[in-house]
Design a protein around this motif. Structure first.
Motif, PDB file in Angstrom:
ATOM      1  N   ILE A  97       2.818  -3.036  17.254  1.00 13.84           N
ATOM      2  CA  ILE A  97       1.980  -1.836  17.225  1.00 13.84           C
ATOM      3  C   ILE A  97       2.678  -0.838  16.325  1.00 13.84           C
ATOM      4  CG2 ILE A  97       1.018   0.058  18.600  1.00 13.84           C
ATOM      5  CD1 ILE A  97       0.054  -1.999  20.305  1.00 13.84           C
ATOM      6  N   GLU A  98       1.938  -0.274  15.394  1.00 12.58           N
ATOM      7  CA  GLU A  98       2.535   0.781  14.577  1.00 12.58           C
ATOM      8  C   GLU A  98       1.823   2.103  14.820  1.00 12.58           C
ATOM      9  OE1 GLU A  98       4.151   2.161  10.239  1.00 12.58           O
ATOM     10  OE2 GLU A  98       2.477   0.754  10.253  1.00 12.58           O
ATOM     11  N   LEU A  99       2.585   3.130  15.221  1.00 10.77           N
ATOM     12  CA  LEU A  99       2.043   4.480  15.397  1.00 10.77           C
ATOM     13  C   LEU A  99       2.243   5.218  14.080  1.00 10.77           C
ATOM     14  CD1 LEU A  99       3.726   5.265  18.859  1.00 10.77           C
ATOM     15  CD2 LEU A  99       1.545   4.095  18.402  1.00 10.77           C
ATOM     16  N   GLY A 100       1.166   5.713  13.493  1.00  8.76           N
ATOM     17  CA  GLY A 100       1.257   6.344  12.171  1.00  8.76           C
ATOM     18  C   GLY A 100       1.273   5.259  11.113  1.00  8.76           C
ATOM     19  N   SER A 101       0.207   4.485  11.048  1.00 13.68           N
ATOM     20  CA  SER A 101       0.211   3.268  10.220  1.00 13.68           C
ATOM     21  C   SER A 101      -0.429   3.453   8.841  1.00 13.68           C
ATOM     22  CB  SER A 101      -0.515   2.135  10.951  1.00 13.68           C
ATOM     23  OG  SER A 101      -1.840   2.542  11.274  1.00 13.68           O
ATOM     24  N   ALA A 102      -1.143   4.575   8.613  1.00 12.55           N
ATOM     25  CA  ALA A 102      -1.891   4.729   7.363  1.00 12.55           C
ATOM     26  C   ALA A 102      -0.994   5.282   6.238  1.00 12.55           C
ATOM     27  CB  ALA A 102      -3.071   5.678   7.580  1.00 12.55           C
ATOM     28  N   PRO A 103      -1.152   4.789   5.013  1.00 12.46           N
ATOM     29  CA  PRO A 103      -2.153   3.809   4.575  1.00 12.46           C
ATOM     30  C   PRO A 103      -1.809   2.345   4.855  1.00 12.46           C
ATOM     31  CG  PRO A 103      -0.884   4.580   2.704  1.00 12.46           C
ATOM     32  CD  PRO A 103      -0.402   5.379   3.890  1.00 12.46           C
ATOM     33  N   GLY A 104      -0.524   2.027   5.155  1.00 13.90           N
ATOM     34  CA  GLY A 104      -0.329   0.657   5.618  1.00 13.90           C
ATOM     35  C   GLY A 104       0.798  -0.155   5.016  1.00 13.90           C
ATOM     36  N   GLY A 105       1.793   0.507   4.375  1.00 10.50           N
ATOM     37  CA  GLY A 105       2.906  -0.260   3.795  1.00 10.50           C
ATOM     38  C   GLY A 105       3.659  -1.080   4.827  1.00 10.50           C
ATOM     39  N   ALA A 106       4.027  -0.435   5.943  1.00  8.70           N
ATOM     40  CA  ALA A 106       4.816  -1.143   6.961  1.00  8.70           C
ATOM     41  C   ALA A 106       3.971  -2.210   7.648  1.00  8.70           C
ATOM     42  CB  ALA A 106       5.355  -0.143   7.984  1.00  8.70           C
TER      43      ALA A 106
ATOM     44  N   PRO B 297       0.782  -1.239   0.000  1.00 14.25           N
ATOM     45  CA  PRO B 297       0.000   0.000   0.000  1.00 14.25           C
ATOM     46  C   PRO B 297       0.816   1.291   0.000  1.00 14.25           C
ATOM     47  CG  PRO B 297      -0.765  -1.510   1.708  1.00 14.25           C
ATOM     48  CD  PRO B 297       0.521  -2.056   1.184  1.00 14.25           C
ATOM     49  N   SER B 298       2.083   1.266   0.414  1.00 12.13           N
ATOM     50  CA  SER B 298       2.871   2.503   0.401  1.00 12.13           C
ATOM     51  C   SER B 298       4.353   2.158   0.434  1.00 12.13           C
ATOM     52  CB  SER B 298       2.532   3.394   1.608  1.00 12.13           C
ATOM     53  OG  SER B 298       3.079   2.822   2.785  1.00 12.13           O
ATOM     54  N   ARG B 299       5.195   3.190   0.156  1.00  8.32           N
ATOM     55  CA  ARG B 299       6.645   2.943   0.110  1.00  8.32           C
ATOM     56  C   ARG B 299       7.215   2.625   1.496  1.00  8.32           C
ATOM     57  NH1 ARG B 299       9.986   6.871   1.788  1.00  8.32           N
ATOM     58  NH2 ARG B 299       8.900   8.695   2.578  1.00  8.32           N
TER      59      ARG B 299
ATOM     60  N   VAL C 296      -7.553   6.580  15.829  1.00  7.97           N
ATOM     61  CA  VAL C 296      -7.461   7.776  16.684  1.00  7.97           C
ATOM     62  C   VAL C 296      -5.990   8.195  16.778  1.00  7.97           C
ATOM     63  CG1 VAL C 296      -9.490   7.275  18.135  1.00  7.97           C
ATOM     64  CG2 VAL C 296      -7.269   6.271  18.733  1.00  7.97           C
ATOM     65  N   PRO C 297      -5.720   9.427  17.189  1.00 10.03           N
ATOM     66  CA  PRO C 297      -4.316   9.809  17.417  1.00 10.03           C
ATOM     67  C   PRO C 297      -3.693   8.967  18.547  1.00 10.03           C
ATOM     68  CG  PRO C 297      -5.774  11.737  17.456  1.00 10.03           C
ATOM     69  CD  PRO C 297      -6.651  10.527  17.464  1.00 10.03           C
ATOM     70  N   ALA C 298      -2.371   8.858  18.519  1.00  9.79           N
ATOM     71  CA  ALA C 298      -1.672   7.970  19.471  1.00  9.79           C
ATOM     72  C   ALA C 298      -1.989   8.297  20.928  1.00  9.79           C
ATOM     73  CB  ALA C 298      -0.172   8.061  19.227  1.00  9.79           C
TER      74      ALA C 298
ATOM     75  N   ASP D 206       6.046   5.745  12.828  1.00  5.74           N
ATOM     76  CA  ASP D 206       6.296   6.433  11.555  1.00  5.74           C
ATOM     77  C   ASP D 206       5.392   7.654  11.441  1.00  5.74           C
ATOM     78  OD1 ASP D 206       7.536   6.768   9.076  1.00  5.74           O
ATOM     79  OD2 ASP D 206       6.084   5.523   8.017  1.00  5.74           O
ATOM     80  N   VAL D 207       5.052   8.262  12.583  1.00  6.68           N
ATOM     81  CA  VAL D 207       4.156   9.422  12.564  1.00  6.68           C
ATOM     82  C   VAL D 207       4.871  10.625  11.935  1.00  6.68           C
ATOM     83  CG1 VAL D 207       2.626   8.844  14.494  1.00  6.68           C
ATOM     84  CG2 VAL D 207       4.813   9.914  14.962  1.00  6.68           C
ATOM     85  N   ASN D 208       4.138  11.389  11.144  1.00  9.66           N
ATOM     86  CA  ASN D 208       4.758  12.577  10.549  1.00  9.66           C
ATOM     87  C   ASN D 208       4.616  13.768  11.492  1.00  9.66           C
ATOM     88  OD1 ASN D 208       2.076  12.833  10.168  1.00  9.66           O
ATOM     89  ND2 ASN D 208       2.110  12.985   7.937  1.00  9.66           N
ATOM     90  N   LEU D 209       5.232  13.617  12.639  1.00  7.20           N
ATOM     91  CA  LEU D 209       5.242  14.660  13.677  1.00  7.20           C
ATOM     92  C   LEU D 209       6.695  14.980  13.995  1.00  7.20           C
ATOM     93  CD1 LEU D 209       2.685  13.039  16.161  1.00  7.20           C
ATOM     94  CD2 LEU D 209       2.255  15.006  14.674  1.00  7.20           C
ATOM     95  N   ALA D 210       6.932  16.143  14.590  1.00  9.68           N
ATOM     96  CA  ALA D 210       8.292  16.464  15.026  1.00  9.68           C
ATOM     97  C   ALA D 210       8.761  15.356  15.965  1.00  9.68           C
ATOM     98  CB  ALA D 210       8.292  17.800  15.752  1.00  9.68           C
TER      99      ALA D 210
ATOM    100  N   GLY E 139      -2.588  -1.034  14.273  1.00 11.29           N
ATOM    101  CA  GLY E 139      -2.172   0.232  13.686  1.00 11.29           C
ATOM    102  C   GLY E 139      -2.909   1.380  14.342  1.00 11.29           C
ATOM    103  N   VAL E 140      -2.144   2.421  14.696  1.00 15.71           N
ATOM    104  CA  VAL E 140      -2.739   3.593  15.346  1.00 15.71           C
ATOM    105  C   VAL E 140      -2.601   4.771  14.396  1.00 15.71           C
ATOM    106  CG1 VAL E 140      -2.617   5.144  17.327  1.00 15.71           C
ATOM    107  CG2 VAL E 140      -2.069   2.699  17.607  1.00 15.71           C
ATOM    108  N   ASP E 141      -3.701   5.242  13.857  1.00 18.50           N
ATOM    109  CA  ASP E 141      -3.651   6.372  12.923  1.00 18.50           C
ATOM    110  C   ASP E 141      -5.076   6.829  12.645  1.00 18.50           C
ATOM    111  OD1 ASP E 141      -3.231   8.071  10.597  1.00 18.50           O
ATOM    112  OD2 ASP E 141      -1.324   7.036  10.319  1.00 18.50           O
ATOM    113  N   PRO E 142      -5.353   8.136  12.783  1.00 17.40           N
ATOM    114  CA  PRO E 142      -6.697   8.608  12.437  1.00 17.40           C
ATOM    115  C   PRO E 142      -6.956   8.516  10.932  1.00 17.40           C
ATOM    116  CG  PRO E 142      -5.326  10.425  13.274  1.00 17.40           C
ATOM    117  CD  PRO E 142      -4.481   9.192  13.324  1.00 17.40           C
ATOM    118  N   GLY E 143      -5.908   8.354  10.133  1.00 19.52           N
ATOM    119  CA  GLY E 143      -6.050   8.266   8.675  1.00 19.52           C
ATOM    120  C   GLY E 143      -6.580   6.911   8.238  1.00 19.52           C
ATOM    121  N   ALA E 144      -7.041   6.863   6.972  1.00 20.44           N
ATOM    122  CA  ALA E 144      -7.653   5.635   6.443  1.00 20.44           C
ATOM    123  C   ALA E 144      -6.591   4.596   6.094  1.00 20.44           C
ATOM    124  CB  ALA E 144      -8.466   5.974   5.198  1.00 20.44           C
TER     125      ALA E 144
END
Ligand SMILES: C[S@@+](CC[C@H](N)C(=O)[O-])C[C@H]1O[C@@H](n2cnc3c(N)ncnc32)[C@H](O)[C@@H]1O
Length: 343
Positions: A201-210, A176-178, A249-251, A269-273, A223-228
């Protein structure tokens, strides 16, 4: 006696690699570089873990122009040494390279070296602890030939076991992703291999490559991610019955009761600082109740400020209870590095 050492890395990371080394190894004096390869004169040997941006490193033997030159320099390593012939990173992400061309220059030289010196090198390319490795480094196949650089190292956990530490792992059409390649490269570089039946457990899992990569390895994945999430991940049922559970939901909002009581792997893999991402990582490490075998934490390096913060981030990561923490920048990484923790 002076020694010369080399590092291979993404070309765009050269200045961060040099700045980090200036801090950690002030005895290093810049010697020469090519895009993706930087060498130094060192007052003492050993550079293990010296840069978060290096994917491979070792001692320099010198430059070569022919197969015979390489074999002459190879006198520094014993018969049966592992041969690693690899290309430096090009100036684009590995997954954007023309896969029909990538690696062809290294493959041709590998074949020529083995043909010219039958039995001189071990047959396989995966190095084991303690083995000597001859590193033969050339320009990426899509760039002009600029000669051969030769070095060596003794394999240990500070090195990836494959040529250049780890080659780019091509993303299969079903992924699903790189991020599929990012986690696969991290597993192969580190030799830290999740087993079927374990939980991640994956934080920031969407869309789901990892997550997809871990599902394919037989793990149960939360997978923890508010994204689809990609439907292929949501509907995945493995041969052993392993599945994916989505916490949309968010982590910070995941309820403890919705998680398995313990789990062996944490991926972030969350795209946060990174300073924010680490807060969640700290929380989830605690939620594993001591059951973790390892963690793969992507640190997004969006600017110089994050680079400057790396020593402070490393201090926090160092307090997560790991027996070993390694950092590297993988072929598929963009502006990011990975911290790999082992319990
Ligand atoms: C680089 S993408 C992750 C790619 C993913 N690992 C994969 O394999 O496809 C970053 C993700 O972090 C998620 N994210 C950002 N903040 C978050 C938070 N506080 N909690 C959970 N996920 C978050 C985003 O929704 C986004 O999907």
């Amino acid at each position: 006696m002076d020694a010369f050492v080399w590092f291979t890395h993404q070309p765009a990371s050269a200045s961060w690699l040099k700045r980090e080394l200036a801090d950690k190894r002030p005895d290093l004096r810049f010697a020469f570089s090519r895009p993706g390869l930087t060498t130094f004169k060192a007052a003492r040997t050993g550079v293990d873990g010296a840069s978060s941006f290096a994917r491979a490193h070792g001692h320099s033997l010198g430059r070569a122009a022919s197969v015979d030159d390489v074999l002459a320099l190879a006198a520094a390593v014993p018969a049966g040494a592992v041969l690693h012939v690899f290309e430096r990173d090009p100036d684009r992400p590995a997954d954007e390279r023309d896969q029909a061309i990538a690696g062809t220059r290294a493959a041709a030289l590998d074949t020529a070296l083995r043909a010219a010196a039958p039995g001189r090198f071990g047959e396989g390319v995966e190095a084991r602890a303690g083995e000597h490795v001859l590193d033969v480094i050339v320009a990426p196949a899509e760039h002009e030939d600029d000669g051969i650089f030769v070095g060596w190292h003794r394999h240990d956990a500070s090195h990836g076991p494959f040529p250049g530490g780890v080659p780019h792992v091509a993303i299969p059409p079903g992924a699903p992703s790189r991020a599929w390649a990012k986690i696969e490269e991290a597993i192969r570089w580190s030799g830290l291999v999740p087993r079927a039946g374990e939980r991640a457990i994956e934080l920031g899992s969407a869309p789901g490559g990892a997550s997809f990569a871990l599902l394919e390895r037989g793990l149960d994945v939360h997978g923890v991610d508010p994204g689809a999430m990609d439907p292929r991940v949501l509907g995945y049922v493995g041969a052993g019955g392993n599945r994916f559970t989505h916490h949309a939901v968010p982590a910070a909002k995941v309820a403890r009761k919705d998680l398995p009581r313990t789990f062996e792997w944490l991926v972030s893999d969350v795209n946060l600082a990174p300073m924010v991402a680490l807060k969640y990582v700290e929380r989830f490490v605690a939620l594993a109740h001591g059951g973790l075998r390892g963690a793969f934490i992507t640190l997004k390096l969006n600017d110089d400020g994050v680079f400057e913060a790396l020593p402070r981030l490393a201090l926090r990561i160092g307090k997560l209870g790991a027996t070993r923490v390694r950092y590297t920048q993988l072929p598929s990484h963009r502006s990011e590095i990975v911290a790999i923790l082992e319990r």
